[in-house]
Write an enzyme that holds these catalytic residues in place. Structure first.
Site, short mmCIF file in Angstrom:
data_model
loop_
_atom_site.label_atom_id
_atom_site.label_comp_id
_atom_site.label_asym_id
_atom_site.label_seq_id
_atom_site.Cartn_x
_atom_site.Cartn_y
_atom_site.Cartn_z
CB SER A 120 3.28 17.61 3.81
OG SER A 120 4.66 17.59 4.07
CE1 TYR A 136 2.65 20.25 8.39
CE2 TYR A 136 4.34 18.84 7.45
CZ TYR A 136 3.39 19.83 7.30
OH TYR A 136 3.18 20.39 6.06
P1 NAP Z 1 1.87 29.55 5.57
O1 NAP Z 1 2.63 30.45 4.68
O2 NAP Z 1 2.24 29.47 7.01
O3 NAP Z 1 0.30 29.90 5.47
C1 NAP Z 1 -0.60 29.21 6.29
C2 NAP Z 1 -1.99 29.66 5.98
O4 NAP Z 1 -2.88 28.90 6.82
C3 NAP Z 1 -2.23 31.14 6.24
O5 NAP Z 1 -2.99 31.66 5.17
C4 NAP Z 1 -3.04 31.12 7.53
O6 NAP Z 1 -3.99 32.16 7.53
C5 NAP Z 1 -3.79 29.81 7.43
N1 NAP Z 1 -4.21 29.28 8.72
C6 NAP Z 1 -3.44 28.70 9.67
N2 NAP Z 1 -4.18 28.38 10.73
C7 NAP Z 1 -5.46 28.76 10.45
C8 NAP Z 1 -6.69 28.69 11.15
N3 NAP Z 1 -6.78 28.18 12.39
N4 NAP Z 1 -7.80 29.17 10.53
C9 NAP Z 1 -7.74 29.71 9.31
N5 NAP Z 1 -6.60 29.80 8.59
C10 NAP Z 1 -5.48 29.33 9.17
O7 NAP Z 1 1.90 28.04 5.03
P2 NAP Z 1 2.23 27.45 3.57
O8 NAP Z 1 3.66 27.16 3.52
O9 NAP Z 1 1.57 28.25 2.53
O10 NAP Z 1 1.48 26.03 3.72
C11 NAP Z 1 0.21 25.78 3.12
C12 NAP Z 1 -0.06 24.28 3.21
O11 NAP Z 1 0.97 23.57 2.52
C13 NAP Z 1 -0.09 23.74 4.63
O12 NAP Z 1 -1.12 22.80 4.74
C14 NAP Z 1 1.28 23.06 4.77
O13 NAP Z 1 1.24 22.01 5.70
C15 NAP Z 1 1.50 22.57 3.37
N6 NAP Z 1 2.90 22.37 2.98
C16 NAP Z 1 3.81 23.39 3.06
C17 NAP Z 1 5.13 23.17 2.67
C18 NAP Z 1 6.18 24.24 2.75
O14 NAP Z 1 7.37 23.90 2.62
N7 NAP Z 1 5.83 25.51 2.90
C19 NAP Z 1 5.51 21.90 2.21
C20 NAP Z 1 4.56 20.89 2.14
C21 NAP Z 1 3.26 21.14 2.52
P3 NAP Z 1 -3.95 33.45 8.52
O15 NAP Z 1 -2.52 33.81 8.73
O16 NAP Z 1 -4.73 34.49 7.77
O17 NAP Z 1 -4.60 32.99 9.76
#
Ligand code: NAP
Length: 227
Positions: free
Chosen positions: A129, A142
């Site tokens: 991130s 975070y």
């Molecule tokens: P998201 O839509 O909330 O999806 C999160 C994913 O993580 C889901 O598939 C969830 O799976 C899985 N997950 C969470 N806890 C888990 C656990 N204990 N065991 C197994 N799976 C788990 O998030 P996203 O926005 O796609 O983010 C993905 C990555 O990008 C993260 O690392 C986040 O920090 C990073 N990121 C996001 C953004 C943003 O703006 N969205 C920006 C920078 C970085 P289930 O629901 O099936 O459990």
């Protein structure tokens, strides 16, 4: 035989977009806990299988990894935002949750799969991130977990230099359920048209995957272009 990719957090958001992108060339293991959502992603891909496990449950993860003897690409996309707010208000439980999911889980999964990654001369991608590059008020929990993830990736790259390549991707705000929840917590409107699309982040992963074996994309920051 197609190369094999395992993507955590692929039941939705950025991980799902990466699974879709790599699904064009790879057999994909779709990581997540939500069985129905994972099944939907698997069904939409040409050659995929579920990788169902809570990544904080080491026993469940070891069971899910059994039988993976060769792995070309491992993408760590699963993550949580956890507590937002000043250090003064952050309980130890919030620190533990963020560290468990964002740091210890990818470290453990990487350790379990390193033999398979070495066999394939594979690639590990950490979805980090912008918060893993710059610390900001209210983002200590975070941000610290993502700084730790940078350290994990950099150490792994140096240790495995001859056998495994390691890429860190630092996305800015991306239009996913996580970002929608975050904006709600910040009390600000969710404006997906102003953020990256998950597919934009997936394309940066594609860049790393498609490089020839003699080149390593170590770190990449991707942000929404001003609009
Ligand atoms: P998201 O839509 O909330 O999806 C999160 C994913 O993580 C889901 O598939 C969830 O799976 C899985 N997950 C969470 N806890 C888990 C656990 N204990 N065991 C197994 N799976 C788990 O998030 P996203 O926005 O796609 O983010 C993905 C990555 O990008 C993260 O690392 C986040 O920090 C990073 N990121 C996001 C953004 C943003 O703006 N969205 C920006 C920078 C970085 P289930 O629901 O099936 O459990």
């Amino acid at each position: 035989m197609k190369p094999l990719a395992l993507i955590t957090g692929a039941s939705r958001g950025i991980g799902r977009a990466i699974a879709t992108e790599l699904g064009r060339t790879h057999r994909v293991l779709v990581g997540g806990r939500d069985r129905a959502a994972v099944a939907e992603v698997v069904a939409a891909l040409p050659d995929a299988a579920p990788f169902l496990a809570d990544l904080t449950d080491e026993g469940a993860v070891a069971t899910a990894c059994a039988g993976i003897e060769r792995l070309d690409v491992l993408v760590h996309s699963a993550g949580v935002i956890g507590h937002l707010g000043p250090v003064a208000d952050a309980p130890a439980s919030a620190w533990r949750e963020a560290m468990e999911v964002n740091v210890i889980a990818p470290a453990t999964l990487t350790r379990l799969l390193l033999p398979a990654l070495r066999t394939a001369r594979g690639l590990v991608v950490f979805i980090n991130s912008g918060a893993g590059l710059h610390a900001s008020p209210d983002w200590s929990v975070y941000g610290a977990s993502k700084f730790a993830l940078t350290a994990l990736a950099d150490a792994l790259r140096a240790e495995e230099a001859r056998q495994v390549r390691v890429t860190t991707v630092h996305p800015g705000r991306t239009a996913t359920a996580m970002q929608a929840a975050l904006r709600a917590a910040e009390g600000r409107p969710y404006q997906p048209e102003r953020y990256l699309a998950p597919e934009d982040v997936a394309r940066t992963v594609r860049l790393a995957v498609d490089l020839p074996p003699g080149a390593s994309l170590e770190s990449l920051r991707i942000a929404p272009a001003p609009r």
